[in-house]
Design a protein around this motif. Structure first.
Motif, PDB file in Angstrom:
ATOM      1  N   TRP A 891       0.810  -1.221   0.000  1.00 24.31           N
ATOM      2  CA  TRP A 891       0.000   0.000   0.000  1.00 24.31           C
ATOM      3  C   TRP A 891       0.848   1.277   0.000  1.00 24.31           C
ATOM      4  O   TRP A 891       0.300   2.352  -0.230  1.00 24.31           O
ATOM      5  N   ARG A 892       2.112   1.151   0.252  1.00 20.27           N
ATOM      6  CA  ARG A 892       2.952   2.347   0.364  1.00 20.27           C
ATOM      7  C   ARG A 892       3.138   3.008  -0.999  1.00 20.27           C
ATOM      8  O   ARG A 892       3.553   2.383  -1.965  1.00 20.27           O
ATOM      9  N   GLN A 893       2.850   4.299  -1.059  1.00 23.99           N
ATOM     10  CA  GLN A 893       3.081   5.101  -2.262  1.00 23.99           C
ATOM     11  C   GLN A 893       3.601   6.473  -1.835  1.00 23.99           C
ATOM     12  O   GLN A 893       2.846   7.450  -1.781  1.00 23.99           O
ATOM     13  N   PRO A 894       4.875   6.569  -1.542  1.00 19.57           N
ATOM     14  CA  PRO A 894       5.442   7.844  -1.059  1.00 19.57           C
ATOM     15  C   PRO A 894       5.242   8.987  -2.045  1.00 19.57           C
ATOM     16  O   PRO A 894       5.010  10.134  -1.638  1.00 19.57           O
ATOM     17  N   GLU A 895       5.337   8.695  -3.339  1.00 20.44           N
ATOM     18  CA  GLU A 895       5.178   9.766  -4.329  1.00 20.44           C
ATOM     19  C   GLU A 895       3.756  10.299  -4.313  1.00 20.44           C
ATOM     20  O   GLU A 895       3.521  11.506  -4.430  1.00 20.44           O
ATOM     21  N   LEU A 896       2.784   9.407  -4.148  1.00 22.40           N
ATOM     22  CA  LEU A 896       1.390   9.829  -4.060  1.00 22.40           C
ATOM     23  C   LEU A 896       1.185  10.713  -2.819  1.00 22.40           C
ATOM     24  O   LEU A 896       0.478  11.724  -2.880  1.00 22.40           O
ATOM     25  N   GLU A 897       1.797  10.363  -1.723  1.00 22.42           N
ATOM     26  CA  GLU A 897       1.677  11.164  -0.505  1.00 22.42           C
ATOM     27  C   GLU A 897       2.299  12.542  -0.703  1.00 22.42           C
ATOM     28  O   GLU A 897       1.775  13.552  -0.220  1.00 22.42           O
ATOM     29  N   ARG A 898       3.428  12.586  -1.399  1.00 21.42           N
ATOM     30  CA  ARG A 898       4.063  13.884  -1.668  1.00 21.42           C
ATOM     31  C   ARG A 898       3.144  14.762  -2.505  1.00 21.42           C
ATOM     32  O   ARG A 898       2.991  15.951  -2.248  1.00 21.42           O
ATOM     33  N   CYS A 899       2.502  14.156  -3.492  1.00 21.76           N
ATOM     34  CA  CYS A 899       1.571  14.920  -4.318  1.00 21.76           C
ATOM     35  C   CYS A 899       0.399  15.430  -3.492  1.00 21.76           C
ATOM     36  O   CYS A 899      -0.034  16.584  -3.635  1.00 21.76           O
ATOM     37  N   PHE A 900      -0.126  14.572  -2.639  1.00 24.37           N
ATOM     38  CA  PHE A 900      -1.292  14.980  -1.860  1.00 24.37           C
ATOM     39  C   PHE A 900      -0.940  16.067  -0.844  1.00 24.37           C
ATOM     40  O   PHE A 900      -1.808  16.863  -0.462  1.00 24.37           O
ATOM     41  N   SER A 901       0.308  16.118  -0.410  1.00 27.75           N
ATOM     42  CA  SER A 901       0.697  17.200   0.495  1.00 27.75           C
ATOM     43  C   SER A 901       0.577  18.547  -0.207  1.00 27.75           C
ATOM     44  O   SER A 901       0.220  19.560   0.414  1.00 27.75           O
ATOM     45  N   ARG A 902       0.823  18.587  -1.538  1.00 24.92           N
ATOM     46  CA  ARG A 902       0.607  19.818  -2.310  1.00 24.92           C
ATOM     47  C   ARG A 902      -0.885  20.139  -2.370  1.00 24.92           C
ATOM     48  O   ARG A 902      -1.295  21.299  -2.289  1.00 24.92           O
ATOM     49  N   VAL A 903      -1.703  19.116  -2.516  1.00 20.50           N
ATOM     50  CA  VAL A 903      -3.153  19.325  -2.527  1.00 20.50           C
ATOM     51  C   VAL A 903      -3.606  19.936  -1.201  1.00 20.50           C
ATOM     52  O   VAL A 903      -4.427  20.859  -1.167  1.00 20.50           O
ATOM     53  N   GLN A 904      -3.052  19.437  -0.096  1.00 18.60           N
ATOM     54  CA  GLN A 904      -3.437  19.968   1.211  1.00 18.60           C
ATOM     55  C   GLN A 904      -2.998  21.412   1.381  1.00 18.60           C
ATOM     56  O   GLN A 904      -3.665  22.190   2.070  1.00 18.60           O
ATOM     57  N   GLU A 905      -1.889  21.784   0.748  1.00 22.01           N
ATOM     58  CA  GLU A 905      -1.478  23.187   0.780  1.00 22.01           C
ATOM     59  C   GLU A 905      -2.508  24.063   0.066  1.00 22.01           C
ATOM     60  O   GLU A 905      -2.823  25.172   0.525  1.00 22.01           O
TER      61      GLU A 905
END
Length: 1059
Positions: A891-905
């Motif tokens: 389930w780990r997708q570090p790149e997806l998490e990095r992208c979503f952190s931009r969404v949260q910004e």
């Protein structure tokens, strides 16, 4: 599980007609209605508060929860009222109550856990996921003198979290419960109680009658400690409970004493010991508090008729024999010991006294001749450079006296009065009354040379409050040098691991300077020493009494017969009436609790212990002695790892003390308590009237409204949230209350999830759960990351990492983001199955991750989840498999998490814009414009979630270089992205401009005031100044934008708002 590219989650384009150069927008619910006029002021006030919170940075999710104010509102108490026999499983068929109530959640589970045997290693060995590994630990046996306090609760919370984690991993776990008889402490408490209730002193009773009273006290207090441990959820194997005075422990203590004596490590000798005159017993170093005195200080002491002054240095003249005009002046803080002086010492290189070396001085009280001796231990630059030597009442002087062959004179008796060696004029006087009489006599004889204040450390007996004396007593001593060297080497070689590692320095220093341990105590409560004096016989050198040691009197008699050459029946034996230091039996606990000296199965399977966890303050007095005696008696280390936690202090940083009124019973924090009850508990203790008044006042100040009901899970979580490397733990009730709010958040999250799953839901195995959207994939990745961090935290025993991880996953990832993002998806008819499977996986795995720390809440909620259809179903979350990082790695997708952190910004920026323009129910459209071609593919899969989370309408893209739409607010995001939010028709410039102006005026005043003051630190002040200037800039930008809207289309706002 296969990894999905972001493009796989892109929603179909289209849905809204493009306009003004917009690219197709993601479909959202109705864009929103105009700002309502009803209750506008209240809504605007809430928006302003929210905006202020954003400005102050309180929305920063990376920080721990802030402590609330002391005032708290009472929560509704929900009671579990289903008739359930003790040990029966709790009925979870009814719906969850609307709000979290600790009393409801914690009911019935613990007796069921016990009856099912979940805490027994025999049960765990049968688990389907059993590892075959063993994990064993013992609870530091609490003193039976009273109730557990928050410090004990910290120990239980840490140990139980580790134990439950190992149990869920599949290890064969044994956690041994027990309690300590606490010799001096218990006897002192019972003596106070006897005097308070019956006006009877101990010596007015026989030893048997007094011990009967102590056992009665033990049964009462032991039961209370059991109840407290159960309330804390401690998963101990109660069938293996032991008490340091039970038959098994007594046999172990006797065996240890006999073996150590036969190995030449235990011997009887007359040496200086710490002595409590009030208790009339030797005491251990840990029972001596060194109280710093800055100067003159008056203290009231037990048995002394008047307050006594300390922190004073008395200068006394010792005339040189044969030279009436020559004298040596010495300073002393203990003039009452002057009758015991046998010499005056100076440094051999001190030129002031060179000609007096070997001369005789006249004692200022007795007139006897005393030698002037030279010793390099004298510090010539301190005071007059001359010191009086009193070998019978000072450890340093005893060493010096031994070097010079001086005979000690004992002038203070066991009861603190002066002995016959002082003469009739002092004999029988209390030593501090004698002090005043001695000083008066010195003045009369013209040998008093002054009195001045002198900072000092005063040794105080922690049990009685009396000043500790050093007296020469015939006692039993344990040679510690050889055992101590082995203990030091064990740490140095890495065979024994101390964590945190900074404790190693104290460990090595203590064992490098360790002396022999006095194990005798002049008490009635404790293990009576198995040594017998042979009456009428002397030792081989004819200088000492003849003593023999045996497991029984018969064995001792046989040894005495062999030693004396006389027939056993002819000998008269008298058993030593003294008992052993409590720390002696405590030092045997890791193996005596497992059946030593018998070769029991428990000893074979669980010894050495896997881990010893305790407070750092017990490192030397308990941990060190366990290592010494364990290694000596079992020929192996009693444990190979030691975890030491910090001391618990109150919210003001004060040490927990009954006399300060800040000692908390964990049950009062768990269940809540009225102030009146807290005050009543103080009167039930043994505080004197002065201490009682201070403690009561402190309670009224700290808990004016009493203590709120926080629950066991919140208390445990709060205690474990503090890192062991962070110094002392400052715990406040408000912090625990904050974690109760966290429990309520979890409660509501599970209520939502259970409603979303609905009837007939069938969970899939985790390995088959596939995300159907980018947000699904993101939350599963966050869940897998949380499992990895929890595993890392438990393996490193850094529980603060585990609590931090779980708090942020449940609160900020699941509740604040995923549940909000998935609500519109679940509202669709029919709703897709993917999010429901993801919700179940988050609930199931998230609760199992949480179970070691919050066992009651995790059990209550986990039992209500739909059961999985495949694999063996665990009957309790206590014994369900703990989620492993490896099993969730797909389930780990570090790149997806990095992208979503931009969404949260982007979400944060949009929420800030909404707060600035005070939009409430309106759902404005949003455009994203970026100069980076990759940003569109980054944001595209999350457009729907972005709109939902920011409370906006449709979200789309504005091509690079395209003109900004008229009437839209904007905000930059980094160097490449600009955000546009629709305002036209949703906001009235005429009403908003005055509000912005008022807000700007207020912030400008704050800025001006802060610019003039220098009270804050430089860094904090600059940070606050920057924050205020940035907010002023934002307000100016918003006001300018609204002004342009008003100028370009006068009156549009009213017509649009009316439409």
């Amino acid at each position: 599980m296969p990894r999905f590219p972001l493009a796989a989650f892109r929603p179909p384009l289209g849905g809204l007609p493009p306009s003004r150069g917009l690219q197709p927008l993601c479909t959202q619910p109705e864009p929103g209605a105009p700002l309502p006029r009803r209750n506008r002021e209240a809504k605007q006030r809430r928006l302003r508060e929210k905006q202020a919170a954003l400005e102050a940075g309180r929305a920063d999710r990376s920080k721990a929860p802030a402590a609330p104010a002391k005032a708290w509102s009472r929560k509704e108490v929900v009671v579990y009222d289903v008739a359930t026999e003790p040990g029966e499983k709790k009925d979870v068929s009814a719906p969850l109550p609307p709000a979290y109530s600790p009393r409801y959640v914690e009911a019935a589970w613990y007796p069921w856990w016990l009856r099912e045997g979940f805490f027994k290693p025999e049960y765990q060995a049968r688990l389907p996921h059993a590892t075959g590994e063993t994990f064993s630990m013992c609870i530091p046996p609490p003193n039976v003198t009273g109730s557990l306090h928050i410090g004990h609760a910290l120990t239980v919370a840490i140990q139980d979290a580790l134990v439950r984690w190992h149990r869920m991993r599949g290890d064969r776990v044994l956690w041994v419960p027990g309690s300590d008889h606490a010799g001096i402490a218990t006897q002192a408490v019972v003596e106070k109680q006897l005097w308070k209730e019956r006006r009877v002193r101990r010596h007015e009773l026989s030893r048997e009658d007094f011990l009967r009273a102590v056992w009665e006290w033990k049964h009462v207090k032991g039961g209370e400690i059991y109840e407290q441990l159960c309330a804390l959820g401690a998963s101990l194997d109660w069938d293996r409970e032991c008490f340091t005075m039970d038959a098994g422990s007594s046999a172990a203590v006797t065996e240890a004493f006999v073996r150590l004596h036969r190995e030449g490590l235990l011997y009887r000798s007359r040496q200086l010991v710490n002595w409590s005159c009030a208790l009339r017993s030797a005491i251990s170093d840990i029972e001596v508090e060194s109280r710093p005195l800055p100067g003159r200080t008056e203290l009231r002491l037990p048995g002394c008729p008047a307050p006594v002054s300390f922190g004073l240095l008395v200068s006394v003249a010792f005339p040189v024999d044969g030279e009436p005009d020559t004298e040596i002046v010495v300073g002393t803080t203990r003039p009452e010991t002057l009758p015991g002086d046998v010499a005056v010492a100076v440094h051999p290189d001190d030129p002031r006294y060179t000609r007096l070396h070997g001369r005789q001085l006249r004692h200022p009280l007795t007139g006897q001749l005393l030698p002037v001796i030279t010793d390099t231990s004298v510090e010539p630059h301190v005071g007059t450079g001359a010191v009086k030597v009193t070998p019978a009442h000072s450890p340093a002087d005893a060493e010096m006296g031994a070097r010079h062959g001086l005979t000690p004179l004992s002038v203070i008796a066991e009861d603190g009065t002066m002995t016959s060696l002082c003469g009739d004029w002092l004999q029988g006087l209390h030593r501090f009354v004698a002090r005043e009489k001695i000083v008066c006599t010195l003045r009369e004889r013209g040998l008093f040379r002054g009195l001045r204040e002198h900072p000092m450390l005063l040794p105080i007996c922690s049990r009685s409050g009396d000043v500790v004396e050093h007296l020469l007593k015939s006692q039993w001593f344990l040679r510690c040098q050889e055992m101590g060297a082995r203990a030091a080497k064990a740490v140095e070689s890495g065979a024994l691991e101390l964590w945190p590692a900074f404790h190693q320095k104290s460990w090595q220093h203590w064992f490098a300077h360790i002396g022999d341990w006095c194990v005798s105590r002049q008490l009635w409560w404790g293990h009576q020493i198995p040594a017998y004096k042979v009456v009428g016989e002397s030792a081989e050198d004819d200088t000492e009494e003849c003593w023999v040691v045996g497991r029984s009197e018969a064995e001792a008699r046989a040894i005495a017969a062999k030693q004396t050459g006389r027939a056993g029946p002819e000998l008269t034996l008298e058993r030593d009436p003294d008992v052993l230091d409590t720390w002696f039996s405590s030092a045997l606990f890791p193996f005596s609790a497992l059946g030593w000296p018998q070769e029991t199965p428990d000893l074979a399977h669980f010894y050495p212990l896997s881990l010893l966890e305790t407070g750092g303050d017990l490192l030397l007095f308990w941990v060190g002695r366990m290592v010494m005696l364990g290694t000596q008696l079992t020929r192996q280390l009693p444990f190979r790892k030691v975890l030491l936690h910090s001391m618990v202090r109150d919210g003001q940083g004060r040490k927990m003390s009954k006399s300060l009124g800040n000692v908390l019973d964990p049950r009062d924090v768990i269940s809540g308590q009225e102030l009146q009850v807290l005050q009543a508990k103080l009167t039930e203790g043994n505080l004197d009237p002065g201490e009682l008044a201070i403690a009561a006042a402190a309670q009224r100040k700290d808990f004016p409204h009493g203590i709120p009901e926080c629950g066991t899970d919140a208390l445990r979580f709060a205690l474990c949230s503090h890192g062991i490397l962070g110094g002392d733990l400052h715990l406040s009730v408000s912090e625990v209350l904050n974690y109760r709010h966290f429990c309520n958040k979890l409660w509501n999250a599970l209520r939502f999830i259970l409603r979303a799953l609905g009837e007939g839901f069938v969970p899939q195995p985790p390995e088959t759960v596939s995300p159907s959207s980018a947000v699904d994939a993101w939350i599963l990745s966050r869940l897998a990351c949380a499992a990895q961090d929890c595993e890392r935290g438990f393996l490193s025993r850094e529980l603060s990492l585990v609590t931090h991880t779980l708090y942020h996953f449940w609160l900020h990832s699941l509740c604040d983001v995923y549940l909000e993002a998935v609500k519109p998806v679940l509202a669709n008819v029919p709703s897709p199955p993917g999010p429901r499977q993801v919700l179940f996986s988050c609930a199931d795995i998230g609760l199992r991750l949480l179970a070691p720390l919050m066992p009651f809440l995790a059990e209550e909620l986990w039992q209500r989840l739909p059961p999985r259809q495949s694999g063996a179903l665990a009957p309790s979350i206590c014994v369900a498999p703990y989620p492993s990082a490896h099993s969730l790695e797909s389930w780990r997708q570090p790149e997806l998490e990095r992208c979503f952190s931009r969404v949260q910004e982007v979400v944060q920026a949009l929420r800030a814009l909404r707060a600035t323009y005070q939009l409430t129910k309106a759902r404005p459209r949003v455009l994203l414009q970026s100069s980076d071609p990759g940003d569109e593919s980054l944001f595209q899969p999350f457009l729907e979630a972005l709109g939902t989370l920011s409370h906006c309408g449709a979200v789309g893209f504005l091509p690079p270089g395209a003109a900004a739409p008229a009437g839209w607010a904007s905000a930059p995001l980094g160097d490449t992205v600009k955000i546009y939010m629709e305002l036209q028709g949703l906001v009235d410039p005429q009403s908003q401009l005055p509000r912005l102006a008022a807000r700007r005026q207020k912030l400008q005043r704050q800025l001006d005031e802060l610019s003039r003051t220098t009270a804050e630190g430089v860094a904090e002040r600059q940070q606050r100044l920057s924050s205020l200037r940035l907010e002023l800039s934002k307000l100016d930008q918003a006001a300018s934008h609204l002004q342009r809207l008003s100028d370009e289309a006068p009156g549009w706002g009213d017509s649009e708002l009316r439409s």
